[in-house]
Design an enzyme around this catalytic site. Structure first.
Site, PDB file in Angstrom:
ATOM      1  N   GLY A  12       6.861  28.735  38.198  1.00  0.00           N
ATOM      2  CA  GLY A  12       5.943  29.683  38.818  1.00  0.00           C
ATOM      3  C   GLY A  12       4.487  29.315  38.562  1.00  0.00           C
ATOM      4  CD  GLU A  14       5.329  26.750  40.733  1.00  0.00           C
ATOM      5  OE1 GLU A  14       4.921  27.817  41.247  1.00  0.00           O
ATOM      6  OE2 GLU A  14       6.471  26.632  40.253  1.00  0.00           O
ATOM      7  CE  LYS A  16       4.797  30.875  43.762  1.00  0.00           C
ATOM      8  NZ  LYS A  16       4.572  30.418  42.372  1.00  0.00           N
ATOM      9  CE  LYS A  18      -6.437  24.902  47.008  1.00  0.00           C
ATOM     10  NZ  LYS A  18      -7.387  23.995  46.439  1.00  0.00           N
ATOM     11  N   GLY A  40       2.036  36.851  41.038  1.00  0.00           N
ATOM     12  CA  GLY A  40       0.578  36.992  41.098  1.00  0.00           C
ATOM     13  C   GLY A  40       0.054  35.752  41.786  1.00  0.00           C
ATOM     14  CB  THR A  42      -5.008  33.196  42.236  1.00  0.00           C
ATOM     15  OG1 THR A  42      -4.254  33.712  41.141  1.00  0.00           O
ATOM     16  CG2 THR A  42      -6.487  33.488  42.052  1.00  0.00           C
ATOM     17  CB  THR A 129       6.196  40.626  34.831  1.00  0.00           C
ATOM     18  OG1 THR A 129       7.181  41.109  35.745  1.00  0.00           O
ATOM     19  CG2 THR A 129       6.037  39.115  34.994  1.00  0.00           C
ATOM     20  CB  THR A 238      12.761  36.045  38.213  1.00  0.00           C
ATOM     21  OG1 THR A 238      12.475  37.378  38.648  1.00  0.00           O
ATOM     22  CG2 THR A 238      13.004  35.131  39.409  1.00  0.00           C
ATOM     23  N   GLY A 301      -1.763  38.460  32.344  1.00  0.00           N
ATOM     24  CA  GLY A 301      -2.851  37.959  31.487  1.00  0.00           C
ATOM     25  C   GLY A 301      -2.357  37.181  30.271  1.00  0.00           C
ATOM     26  CB  SER A 412      -4.698  21.527  44.990  1.00  0.00           C
ATOM     27  OG  SER A 412      -5.621  22.530  44.679  1.00  0.00           O
TER      28      SER A 412
HETATM   29  P1  GDP Z   1       0.852  31.168  42.236  1.00  0.00           P
HETATM   30  O1  GDP Z   1       1.546  32.273  41.532  1.00  0.00           O
HETATM   31  O2  GDP Z   1       1.748  29.987  42.464  1.00  0.00           O
HETATM   32  O3  GDP Z   1       0.161  31.600  43.495  1.00  0.00           O
HETATM   33  O4  GDP Z   1      -0.282  30.657  41.245  1.00  0.00           O
HETATM   34  P2  GDP Z   1      -1.287  31.589  40.387  1.00  0.00           P
HETATM   35  O5  GDP Z   1      -2.300  32.168  41.288  1.00  0.00           O
HETATM   36  O6  GDP Z   1      -0.530  32.519  39.511  1.00  0.00           O
HETATM   37  O7  GDP Z   1      -1.901  30.517  39.400  1.00  0.00           O
HETATM   38  C1  GDP Z   1      -2.566  29.401  39.861  1.00  0.00           C
HETATM   39  C2  GDP Z   1      -3.984  29.413  39.281  1.00  0.00           C
HETATM   40  O8  GDP Z   1      -4.569  28.146  39.450  1.00  0.00           O
HETATM   41  C3  GDP Z   1      -4.900  30.379  39.998  1.00  0.00           C
HETATM   42  O9  GDP Z   1      -5.844  30.872  39.082  1.00  0.00           O
HETATM   43  C4  GDP Z   1      -5.578  29.511  41.049  1.00  0.00           C
HETATM   44  O10 GDP Z   1      -6.859  29.990  41.435  1.00  0.00           O
HETATM   45  C5  GDP Z   1      -5.705  28.216  40.303  1.00  0.00           C
HETATM   46  N1  GDP Z   1      -5.647  26.997  41.112  1.00  0.00           N
HETATM   47  C6  GDP Z   1      -4.927  26.728  42.226  1.00  0.00           C
HETATM   48  N2  GDP Z   1      -5.080  25.455  42.594  1.00  0.00           N
HETATM   49  C7  GDP Z   1      -5.912  24.889  41.704  1.00  0.00           C
HETATM   50  C8  GDP Z   1      -6.440  23.585  41.524  1.00  0.00           C
HETATM   51  O11 GDP Z   1      -6.156  22.648  42.268  1.00  0.00           O
HETATM   52  N3  GDP Z   1      -7.270  23.379  40.462  1.00  0.00           N
HETATM   53  C9  GDP Z   1      -7.600  24.379  39.592  1.00  0.00           C
HETATM   54  N4  GDP Z   1      -8.401  24.082  38.585  1.00  0.00           N
HETATM   55  N5  GDP Z   1      -7.124  25.621  39.729  1.00  0.00           N
HETATM   56  C10 GDP Z   1      -6.274  25.869  40.753  1.00  0.00           C
HETATM   57  P1  IMO Z   2       4.475  33.733  40.680  1.00  0.00           P
HETATM   58  O1  IMO Z   2       4.999  34.129  42.024  1.00  0.00           O
HETATM   59  C1  IMO Z   2       5.363  32.814  36.510  1.00  0.00           C
HETATM   60  C2  IMO Z   2       8.668  34.991  34.662  1.00  0.00           C
HETATM   61  C3  IMO Z   2       8.344  35.985  33.574  1.00  0.00           C
HETATM   62  C4  IMO Z   2       9.614  35.903  32.748  1.00  0.00           C
HETATM   63  C5  IMO Z   2      10.688  35.742  33.813  1.00  0.00           C
HETATM   64  C6  IMO Z   2      11.357  37.026  34.243  1.00  0.00           C
HETATM   65  O2  IMO Z   2       3.113  34.256  40.396  1.00  0.00           O
HETATM   66  O3  IMO Z   2       4.609  32.272  40.452  1.00  0.00           O
HETATM   67  P2  IMO Z   2      10.670  39.176  35.615  1.00  0.00           P
HETATM   68  O4  IMO Z   2       9.445  40.030  35.571  1.00  0.00           O
HETATM   69  O5  IMO Z   2      10.921  38.540  36.925  1.00  0.00           O
HETATM   70  O6  IMO Z   2      11.864  39.890  35.070  1.00  0.00           O
HETATM   71  O7  IMO Z   2      10.374  37.988  34.566  1.00  0.00           O
HETATM   72  O8  IMO Z   2      10.049  35.157  34.932  1.00  0.00           O
HETATM   73  N1  IMO Z   2       7.954  35.214  35.939  1.00  0.00           N
HETATM   74  C7  IMO Z   2       6.953  34.443  36.375  1.00  0.00           C
HETATM   75  N2  IMO Z   2       6.340  33.395  35.793  1.00  0.00           N
HETATM   76  N3  IMO Z   2       5.030  33.188  37.770  1.00  0.00           N
HETATM   77  C8  IMO Z   2       5.652  34.212  38.375  1.00  0.00           C
HETATM   78  O9  IMO Z   2       5.427  34.539  39.669  1.00  0.00           O
HETATM   79  C9  IMO Z   2       6.640  34.920  37.655  1.00  0.00           C
HETATM   80  N4  IMO Z   2       7.430  35.982  37.931  1.00  0.00           N
HETATM   81  C10 IMO Z   2       8.227  36.131  36.885  1.00  0.00           C
HETATM   82  O10 IMO Z   2       7.224  35.583  32.844  1.00  0.00           O
HETATM   83  O11 IMO Z   2       9.599  34.744  31.960  1.00  0.00           O
HETATM   84 MG    MG Z   3       1.316  33.441  39.810  1.00  0.00          MG
END
Ligand code: GDP
Ligand code: IMO
Ligand code: MG
Length: 423
Positions: A12, A14, A16, A18, A40, A42, A129, A238, A301, A412
């Site tokens: 997770g 990664e 996605k 963006k 979550g 972003t 979470t 999850t 967080g 990216s």
């Molecule tokens: P998601 O759950 O897969 O959508 O990813 P998150 O939003 O939880 O976490 C990815 C974090 O990395 C976010 O704070 C993004 O703003 C940031 N991010 C995405 N792509 C890049 C990148 O290429 N470089 C950096 N430094 N940050 C990135």
């Molecule tokens: P996105 O979509 C990273 C993790 C939790 C925990 C496990 C189970 O932002 O990539 P849950 O609340 O589903 O019962 O938690 O999965 N987890 C994630 N880790 N990114 C997520 O979503 C996650 N959603 C759940 O931290 O280890």
């Molecule tokens: Mg996320």
């Protein structure tokens, strides 16, 4: 037309959100197919940074339909808050957000149950979470859940009451404090009333009819393949299918209608919550990655665990998803390292070297086997095309492509929409 799928190949976060936001103008529909407020995602553009939890990441693009599919578990309280948070951007939710009547509703007691189950696990806790995901999917599979369409039914309150009583008896068994329930219920019923004004539809028709008429659909995964309920590092996963097949069942799209599968991975690896992580770093290198990558959960967080890239795990995710294109995220986070490691195999306790993930990955001692490459050791802020990549970054990218057997078509180099390089 076929439906493209975009999903995370690691644990997770990664990036996605963006990439979905970046790709969205090429699509008519963006649809979430599983997970819920545990996600979550972003988005960063024009100086705005916004985190979405349940609403698909196409919401900031005009004239695009965003669909929350049947496979999602939905918290009305979180959804109301998310929609209110979007008001300042003048987004026309009534025109571009559609919710499946078959999506499952997260009740206040699902969140209490999540907490009770985690507490009962002691040091074996999942690190959930605590958004109620597991207990809600449990009720769905147990055939007792409440679905979005039920809120429109005259006997909604009775359905709620029946499930509430079931939950209270379990919470009583765990001696879990339910003192905050009246407050939670107040917010829940308030959000349910708000929810009734949204477009609540049979989204499987929306998606299939759009594909029939030549429209383009992008399915947006949540979590990552290594958190998949079947193929992830069970039990530290999850409760949904986070993989391509989850997009079929979570939206009602036939497997033969799947087009491209975009697999997203970080140039290194992170995980939040408990469970195995073979390449995890416990030293200053791991701390530097966390700092550079700002690796703190978008939903909770919590600090994310960090480590080097893991090829056996990526190969596994590519296999189970049928990935056709790879997107490498957060390459810029590795700017600071003189040397970069890549895990190619695992060394097991019995001395064997493997590049496959076993059933009991979490229980046995696994030592990662690394190769080391020279880092690029410079900022990527000036880079706007693949030709401008430092030689070492090009070598890193091409090595991964060769090993993984799938082209990396996007890299990216920063969180902003614009910091995206197509190869
Ligand atoms: P998601 O759950 O897969 O959508 O990813 P998150 O939003 O939880 O976490 C990815 C974090 O990395 C976010 O704070 C993004 O703003 C940031 N991010 C995405 N792509 C890049 C990148 O290429 N470089 C950096 N430094 N940050 C990135
Ligand atoms: P996105 O979509 C990273 C993790 C939790 C925990 C496990 C189970 O932002 O990539 P849950 O609340 O589903 O019962 O938690 O999965 N987890 C994630 N880790 N990114 C997520 O979503 C996650 N959603 C759940 O931290 O280890
Ligand atoms: Mg996320």
């Amino acid at each position: 037309m076929k439906m493209d799928v975009l999903l995370g190949l690691q644990w997770g976060d990664e990036g996605k959100g963006k990439v979905v936001d970046f790709l969205a103008p090429k699509y008519d529909i963006v649809a979430r197919f599983q997970g819920g407020p545990n996600a979550g995602h972003t988005l960063e553009f024009d100086g705005i940074k916004h985190v979405l939890h349940q609403i698909p990441s196409g919401i900031f693009r005009e004239k695009l339909k965003n669909i929350i599919g049947n496979g999602v578990v939905l918290d009305p309280v979180v959804l109301k808050k998310e929609i209110e948070g979007l008001k300042k951007f003048n987004i026309k939710i009534s025109e571009n957000l559609f919710v499946s009547k078959k999506a499952t509703i997260i009740l206040p007691t699902h969140k209490l149950l999540d907490a009770a189950y985690e507490k009962s696990k002691g040091d074996k806790k999942i690190g959930s979470t605590l958004k109620g995901i597991g207990p809600t999917y449990q009720d769905k599979i147990g055939r007792v859940a409440i679905r979005v369409g039920d809120i429109l039914s005259p006997d909604f309150k009775e359905k709620y009451q029946a499930l509430l009583e079931r939950h209270l008896s379990i919470l009583n068994y765990y001696s879990h404090d339910v003192g905050e329930l009246p407050e939670l219920e107040k917010a829940f019923f308030n959000a349910v009333e708000f929810f009734k004004q949204l477009n609540l539809v049979e989204t499987e028709y929306e998606v299939n009819e759009a594909l029939d008429s030549g429209k383009k659909v992008l399915a947006e995964g949540a979590q990552g393949s290594l958190l998949d309920i079947d193929f992830g590092s069970y039990p530290f996963v999850t409760s949904s299918n986070t993989m391509t097949s989850g997009a079929c069942s979570g939206l009602g799209v036939a497997p033969m209608r799947i087009g491209d599968v975009f697999g997203i991975f970080k140039a290194y690896c992170t995980r939040v919550g408990s469970g195995p992580f073979p390449t995890e770093l416990f030293d200053s290198t791991g701390e530097e990655m966390r700092r550079e990558g700002n690796e703190f959960g978008s939903t909770t967080g919590r600090p994310r665990r960090c480590g080097w890239i893991d090829l056996p795990a990526l190969k596994y995710s590519i296999m189970i998803n049928g990935v056709t294109q790879l997107f490498m995220m957060k390459a810029d986070v590795l700017n600071i390292f003189k040397e970069i490691k890549i895990c190619t195999h695992y060394l097991l306790e019995d001395g064997s070297k493997v590049d496959k993930l076993s059933f009991d990955l979490g229980e046995k001692e696994v030592t990662p086997v690394y190769i080391t490459m020279k880092g690029w050791d410079q900022s990527l802020s000036h880079v706007s095309s693949y030709d401008e990549f430092p030689e070492e970054l090009r070598q890193y990218t091409e090595y991964l492509e060769r090993e993984l057997g799938v082209p990396i078509s996007m890299v990216s180099v920063g969180p902003d929409r614009k910091q995206t390089i197509l190869k």
